[in-house]
Design a protein around this motif. Structure first.
Motif, PDB file in Angstrom:
ATOM      1  N   LEU A  87       0.192  -0.124  -3.485  1.00  0.00           N
ATOM      2  CA  LEU A  87      -0.157  -0.106  -2.065  1.00  0.00           C
ATOM      3  C   LEU A  87      -1.625  -0.459  -1.849  1.00  0.00           C
ATOM      4  O   LEU A  87      -1.980  -1.186  -0.906  1.00  0.00           O
ATOM      5  CB  LEU A  87       0.144   1.267  -1.464  1.00  0.00           C
ATOM      6  CG  LEU A  87       1.611   1.580  -1.192  1.00  0.00           C
ATOM      7  CD1 LEU A  87       1.792   3.052  -0.845  1.00  0.00           C
ATOM      8  CD2 LEU A  87       2.149   0.711  -0.057  1.00  0.00           C
ATOM      9  N   TYR A  88      -2.477   0.039  -2.716  1.00  0.00           N
ATOM     10  CA  TYR A  88      -3.904  -0.305  -2.642  1.00  0.00           C
ATOM     11  C   TYR A  88      -4.090  -1.811  -2.767  1.00  0.00           C
ATOM     12  O   TYR A  88      -4.852  -2.423  -2.006  1.00  0.00           O
ATOM     13  CB  TYR A  88      -4.648   0.438  -3.747  1.00  0.00           C
ATOM     14  CG  TYR A  88      -6.065  -0.039  -4.010  1.00  0.00           C
ATOM     15  CD1 TYR A  88      -7.029  -0.041  -3.014  1.00  0.00           C
ATOM     16  CD2 TYR A  88      -6.439  -0.480  -5.289  1.00  0.00           C
ATOM     17  CE1 TYR A  88      -8.325  -0.468  -3.261  1.00  0.00           C
ATOM     18  CE2 TYR A  88      -7.728  -0.908  -5.551  1.00  0.00           C
ATOM     19  CZ  TYR A  88      -8.668  -0.906  -4.539  1.00  0.00           C
ATOM     20  OH  TYR A  88      -9.947  -1.331  -4.791  1.00  0.00           O
ATOM     21  N   GLN A  89      -3.375  -2.423  -3.691  1.00  0.00           N
ATOM     22  CA  GLN A  89      -3.510  -3.862  -3.912  1.00  0.00           C
ATOM     23  C   GLN A  89      -2.856  -4.701  -2.824  1.00  0.00           C
ATOM     24  O   GLN A  89      -3.211  -5.879  -2.668  1.00  0.00           O
ATOM     25  CB  GLN A  89      -2.893  -4.243  -5.258  1.00  0.00           C
ATOM     26  CG  GLN A  89      -3.631  -3.721  -6.468  1.00  0.00           C
ATOM     27  CD  GLN A  89      -3.038  -4.263  -7.749  1.00  0.00           C
ATOM     28  OE1 GLN A  89      -1.849  -4.105  -7.998  1.00  0.00           O
ATOM     29  NE2 GLN A  89      -3.856  -4.911  -8.553  1.00  0.00           N
ATOM     30  N   GLY A  90      -1.910  -4.109  -2.094  1.00  0.00           N
ATOM     31  CA  GLY A  90      -1.141  -4.881  -1.125  1.00  0.00           C
ATOM     32  C   GLY A  90      -1.326  -4.410   0.309  1.00  0.00           C
ATOM     33  O   GLY A  90      -2.219  -4.880   1.026  1.00  0.00           O
ATOM     34  N   TYR A  91      -0.497  -3.471   0.728  1.00  0.00           N
ATOM     35  CA  TYR A  91      -0.469  -3.077   2.136  1.00  0.00           C
ATOM     36  C   TYR A  91      -1.783  -2.471   2.608  1.00  0.00           C
ATOM     37  O   TYR A  91      -2.265  -2.779   3.712  1.00  0.00           O
ATOM     38  CB  TYR A  91       0.676  -2.092   2.367  1.00  0.00           C
ATOM     39  CG  TYR A  91       0.871  -1.703   3.810  1.00  0.00           C
ATOM     40  CD1 TYR A  91       1.028  -2.669   4.803  1.00  0.00           C
ATOM     41  CD2 TYR A  91       0.886  -0.368   4.193  1.00  0.00           C
ATOM     42  CE1 TYR A  91       1.203  -2.311   6.133  1.00  0.00           C
ATOM     43  CE2 TYR A  91       1.061  -0.001   5.511  1.00  0.00           C
ATOM     44  CZ  TYR A  91       1.222  -0.977   6.479  1.00  0.00           C
ATOM     45  OH  TYR A  91       1.386  -0.610   7.792  1.00  0.00           O
ATOM     46  N   PHE A  92      -2.394  -1.612   1.793  1.00  0.00           N
ATOM     47  CA  PHE A  92      -3.660  -1.010   2.212  1.00  0.00           C
ATOM     48  C   PHE A  92      -4.755  -2.070   2.332  1.00  0.00           C
ATOM     49  O   PHE A  92      -5.603  -1.993   3.227  1.00  0.00           O
ATOM     50  CB  PHE A  92      -4.091   0.080   1.232  1.00  0.00           C
ATOM     51  CG  PHE A  92      -3.198   1.293   1.214  1.00  0.00           C
ATOM     52  CD1 PHE A  92      -2.243   1.508   2.194  1.00  0.00           C
ATOM     53  CD2 PHE A  92      -3.307   2.228   0.196  1.00  0.00           C
ATOM     54  CE1 PHE A  92      -1.410   2.626   2.175  1.00  0.00           C
ATOM     55  CE2 PHE A  92      -2.489   3.353   0.166  1.00  0.00           C
ATOM     56  CZ  PHE A  92      -1.546   3.550   1.151  1.00  0.00           C
ATOM     57  N   LEU A  93      -4.738  -3.046   1.439  1.00  0.00           N
ATOM     58  CA  LEU A  93      -5.696  -4.151   1.544  1.00  0.00           C
ATOM     59  C   LEU A  93      -5.476  -4.930   2.838  1.00  0.00           C
ATOM     60  O   LEU A  93      -6.436  -5.318   3.508  1.00  0.00           O
ATOM     61  CB  LEU A  93      -5.571  -5.072   0.335  1.00  0.00           C
ATOM     62  CG  LEU A  93      -6.429  -6.343   0.361  1.00  0.00           C
ATOM     63  CD1 LEU A  93      -7.906  -6.015   0.436  1.00  0.00           C
ATOM     64  CD2 LEU A  93      -6.126  -7.216  -0.867  1.00  0.00           C
ATOM     65  N   GLU A  94      -4.220  -5.153   3.216  1.00  0.00           N
ATOM     66  CA  GLU A  94      -3.931  -5.839   4.480  1.00  0.00           C
ATOM     67  C   GLU A  94      -4.493  -5.057   5.667  1.00  0.00           C
ATOM     68  O   GLU A  94      -5.085  -5.641   6.587  1.00  0.00           O
ATOM     69  CB  GLU A  94      -2.426  -6.011   4.642  1.00  0.00           C
ATOM     70  CG  GLU A  94      -1.780  -6.976   3.676  1.00  0.00           C
ATOM     71  CD  GLU A  94      -0.278  -7.044   3.869  1.00  0.00           C
ATOM     72  OE1 GLU A  94       0.204  -6.593   4.933  1.00  0.00           O
ATOM     73  OE2 GLU A  94       0.415  -7.523   2.962  1.00  0.00           O
TER      74      GLU A  94
END
Length: 216
Positions: free
Chosen positions: A72-79
């Motif tokens: 999630l840190y690498q994907g959605y949270f970054l978004e």
């Protein structure tokens, strides 16, 4: 002059995987709990405060025990972080400090009063703490505040709510987490570093890695 504190908040409780809190608490049970020395460059603790007792689940253990959180840190949270800025946002390339869990148990722990070096921080509250229970995240409005008492004189206070992600720039706002009021209570927060095109990871003070990881 005081600076108004601004942050973005996202309610993610319904988007996190089933049983996520139980998994977080299981990981928190393996936290490195000790008296951490004050952080060079960034600390805003009073001079007489040499150590602050707290717990941390280090980044390698987060990746091992909570792979979904790291994803999630690498994907959605970054978004989400990218959506709060008008310039590109990136993850920490050095996995040692990209994503960790901060843990407080009982009344003797709190998180250090400090400012951030990274331009954007994501913080996911993993436990609930009702009004009066302690554990609040406190941001000072005065960038020159140099201890907890100074921060508390003029501040914004955020009460932890499980599943709430906040994204903020803490470079000019000294901040800390208050102690809990109950000896049996547990506070856990996932903390993420993000960087921007105007403040890339290369601006991270080298003293931090020497302090945290004994880098030469």
């Amino acid at each position: 002059m005081p600076h108004e504190f601004n942050f973005r908040s996202f309610d993610l409780a319904s988007r996190l995987p089933h049983g996520w809190q139980d998994q977080i608490l299981a990981a928190a049970a393996h936290a490195d709990v000790r008296d951490f020395p004050r952080t060079p460059v960034l600390t805003r603790e009073a001079e007489q405060v040499a150590y602050i007792r707290r717990g941390r689940v280090h980044a390698d253990q987060v990746r091992l025990r909570l792979p979904w959180l790291y994803e999630l840190y690498q994907g959605y949270f970054l978004e989400l972080a990218t959506g709060t800025r008008t310039e590109p946002v990136s993850l920490a390339r050095d996995d040692r400090y990209g994503l960790v869990l901060n843990v407080q148990h009982g009344t003797s722990m709190r998180f250090e009063c400090h400012v951030d070096s990274n331009p954007l921080t994501g913080l996911l509250f993993c436990t609930d703490h009702p009004e009066g229970a302690g554990g609040e995240l406190v941001f000072g409005h005065d960038p020159e505040a140099s201890d907890v008492a100074a921060v508390e004189r003029d501040c914004s206070v955020i009460r932890p709510r499980a599943g709430q992600l906040i994204i903020f720039d803490g470079r000019k706002h000294p901040h800390y987490a208050r102690p809990l009021r109950s000896g049996s209570d547990l506070r856990v927060a996932a903390v993420m570093n993000f960087y921007t095109a105007s403040c890339p990871e290369e601006t991270r003070p080298p003293e931090l890695n020497r302090h945290l990881y004994a880098d030469s």
